[in-house]
Design a protein around this motif. Sequence first.
Motif, short mmCIF file in Angstrom:
data_model
loop_
_atom_site.label_atom_id
_atom_site.label_comp_id
_atom_site.label_asym_id
_atom_site.label_seq_id
_atom_site.Cartn_x
_atom_site.Cartn_y
_atom_site.Cartn_z
N ILE A 21 0.92 -1.12 0.07
CA ILE A 21 -0.09 0.10 0.00
C ILE A 21 0.81 1.23 -0.04
O ILE A 21 0.63 2.29 -0.67
CB ILE A 21 -0.86 0.05 1.25
N GLU A 22 1.82 1.09 0.79
CA GLU A 22 2.89 2.44 0.85
C GLU A 22 3.37 2.69 -0.85
O GLU A 22 3.68 3.75 -0.90
CB GLU A 22 3.91 2.08 1.92
N LEU A 23 3.83 1.34 -0.99
CA LEU A 23 4.53 1.78 -2.25
C LEU A 23 3.54 1.92 -3.47
O LEU A 23 3.76 3.04 -4.33
CB LEU A 23 4.98 0.21 -2.86
N ALA A 24 2.25 1.65 -3.44
CA ALA A 24 1.22 2.07 -4.36
C ALA A 24 0.78 3.26 -4.20
O ALA A 24 0.76 4.11 -5.45
CB ALA A 24 -0.15 1.30 -4.29
N TYR A 27 3.63 5.49 -6.03
CA TYR A 27 3.55 5.52 -7.61
C TYR A 27 2.20 5.87 -8.03
O TYR A 27 1.80 5.87 -9.12
CB TYR A 27 3.97 3.93 -7.67
N GLY A 28 1.35 6.18 -7.20
CA GLY A 28 -0.26 6.34 -7.78
C GLY A 28 -0.76 5.16 -8.55
O GLY A 28 -1.39 5.31 -9.37
N SER A 29 -0.51 4.04 -7.87
CA SER A 29 -0.92 2.79 -8.32
C SER A 29 -1.91 2.21 -7.38
O SER A 29 -1.95 2.33 -6.39
CB SER A 29 0.28 1.88 -8.42
N PRO A 30 -2.93 1.32 -8.14
CA PRO A 30 -3.62 0.37 -7.11
C PRO A 30 -2.67 -0.84 -6.75
O PRO A 30 -1.61 -0.79 -7.16
CB PRO A 30 -4.80 -0.08 -8.09
N VAL A 31 -3.26 -1.62 -6.03
CA VAL A 31 -2.72 -2.84 -5.61
C VAL A 31 -3.27 -4.06 -6.25
O VAL A 31 -4.50 -4.15 -5.94
CB VAL A 31 -2.50 -2.85 -4.01
N ILE A 32 -2.45 -4.97 -7.01
CA ILE A 32 -3.30 -6.01 -7.71
C ILE A 32 -2.81 -7.27 -6.79
O ILE A 32 -1.59 -7.52 -6.86
CB ILE A 32 -2.61 -6.22 -8.98
N SER A 33 -4.03 -7.81 -6.15
CA SER A 33 -3.56 -9.08 -5.16
C SER A 33 -3.27 -10.11 -5.99
O SER A 33 -3.87 -10.39 -7.11
CB SER A 33 -4.79 -9.11 -4.33
N GLN A 54 -7.43 -0.23 5.04
CA GLN A 54 -6.30 -0.53 3.96
C GLN A 54 -7.00 -0.51 2.55
O GLN A 54 -6.32 -0.08 1.62
CB GLN A 54 -5.58 -2.06 4.41
N LEU A 55 -8.23 -1.25 2.43
CA LEU A 55 -8.90 -0.92 1.15
C LEU A 55 -9.13 0.22 0.78
O LEU A 55 -9.34 0.53 -0.29
CB LEU A 55 -10.19 -2.02 1.07
N ALA A 56 -9.70 1.23 1.93
CA ALA A 56 -9.95 2.66 1.53
C ALA A 56 -8.96 3.42 1.18
O ALA A 56 -8.70 4.49 0.21
CB ALA A 56 -10.59 3.09 2.75
N ALA A 57 -7.58 2.88 1.52
CA ALA A 57 -6.26 3.74 1.13
C ALA A 57 -6.01 3.62 -0.13
O ALA A 57 -5.41 4.66 -0.93
CB ALA A 57 -5.14 3.40 2.29
N VAL A 58 -6.01 2.57 -0.88
CA VAL A 58 -5.94 2.32 -2.26
C VAL A 58 -6.90 1.45 -3.04
O VAL A 58 -7.27 0.47 -2.07
CB VAL A 58 -4.14 1.92 -2.25
N LYS A 59 -6.96 1.59 -4.29
CA LYS A 59 -7.93 0.62 -4.95
C LYS A 59 -7.02 -0.61 -4.96
O LYS A 59 -5.91 -1.00 -5.32
CB LYS A 59 -8.11 1.21 -6.11
N HIS A 60 -7.90 -1.71 -4.57
CA HIS A 60 -7.46 -3.25 -4.66
C HIS A 60 -8.22 -4.09 -5.76
O HIS A 60 -9.28 -3.77 -5.83
CB HIS A 60 -7.33 -3.71 -3.53
N TYR A 61 -7.50 -4.76 -6.50
CA TYR A 61 -8.13 -5.93 -7.42
C TYR A 61 -7.92 -7.28 -6.95
O TYR A 61 -6.84 -7.54 -6.32
CB TYR A 61 -7.46 -5.66 -8.79
N VAL A 97 1.58 -1.98 -9.01
CA VAL A 97 2.15 -2.59 -7.73
C VAL A 97 1.24 -3.85 -7.66
O VAL A 97 0.08 -3.89 -7.56
CB VAL A 97 2.11 -1.78 -6.21
N MET A 98 2.15 -4.88 -7.25
CA MET A 98 1.22 -6.05 -7.21
C MET A 98 1.73 -6.93 -5.90
O MET A 98 2.87 -6.50 -5.63
CB MET A 98 1.46 -7.30 -8.51
N ALA A 99 0.71 -7.54 -5.24
CA ALA A 99 1.29 -8.19 -3.81
C ALA A 99 0.66 -9.39 -3.68
O ALA A 99 -0.67 -9.76 -3.97
CB ALA A 99 0.94 -7.28 -2.69
#
Length: 305
Positions: A21-24, A27-33, A54-61, A97-99
């Motif tokens: 999330i910090e990384l995303a 970079y202005g990126s969502p997180v791709i699970s 955490q889900l509110a902090a950045v868009k997750h897929y 960003v993918m995690a």
Amino acid sequence: MGKRLLIVLGPTAVGKTDYSIELALNYGSPVISCDSRQIYKEMSIGTAVPDASQLAAVKHYFIHSHTVKELYTAGRYEVEALDLINRLFEEGHDTLVMAGGSGFYVDALVNGLDDFPSADLQLRSELTARLQNEGVEALRLELKALDPESYATIDIANGQRVVRALEVCLMTGKPFSSFKTSSRKKRDFEIEKIGLTRPRDVLYDRINRRVVQMIDDGLVEEVSSLTQYRDLAALKTVGYKEIFDWFDYEAGLVTAEGWGPTVPGDGPVTSLDRAIELIQRNTRHYAKRQLSYWGRDRDIKWIEL
């Protein structure tokens, strides 16, 4: 700079969610699970999905995006994730960003998968019958002899995954693991892997405390609500099967003179405390296998938190 995918990986409970999330955000990126269990909308507590903040902090897929009632595979993830990644790049992202902690899913995305052979239903039926009669131990020892890499990678306490891997080995004469390594597909973007680690005693303490927190958050109630799906592959996983085993004991389906389905030799799961102990232990074993598997990948840049 060209298009770039940063993959944050590492063992369970190491801290991938917060780091990604910090990384995303940077970079202005969502997180791709890239997690084979967090995709299921019916499973939240036992899969340690990101919490509401955490889900509110950045868009997750690929979080709660599919149902346990439908079979989901690494091959399907490869197709769907690549489609999403290419769409996000087209929308203007330079870095994504993918995690995730699912090694097979990461490999599918990075290297691609060969086309797996169609299921041999007769062989699968025979192996499933052996699973019921002999227990998972006999099958996983056979898998270890035929395909040590798969044995070291997959959740070997998950009987259905062991059956599938062994089925492919016996049907094709080739290791199940070879279907993800025999050819490497070219991707149209740069891939960087960031591996997170912690000292082992710290990691194991985080795992133990996380399991206790899951219980406090309602894991038993979540597992109970999924009883009708317990025979599906998605539910035959650490954190769920141990609770189901305890339910079986409470219902009188397993006696003190019987054996525990979780791991032969454990004995029946006679209490919630025993279920917690097994979840903690099996999760620690899984984390150890994750680290062993990724330890062979020289492309990973490791960071100790």
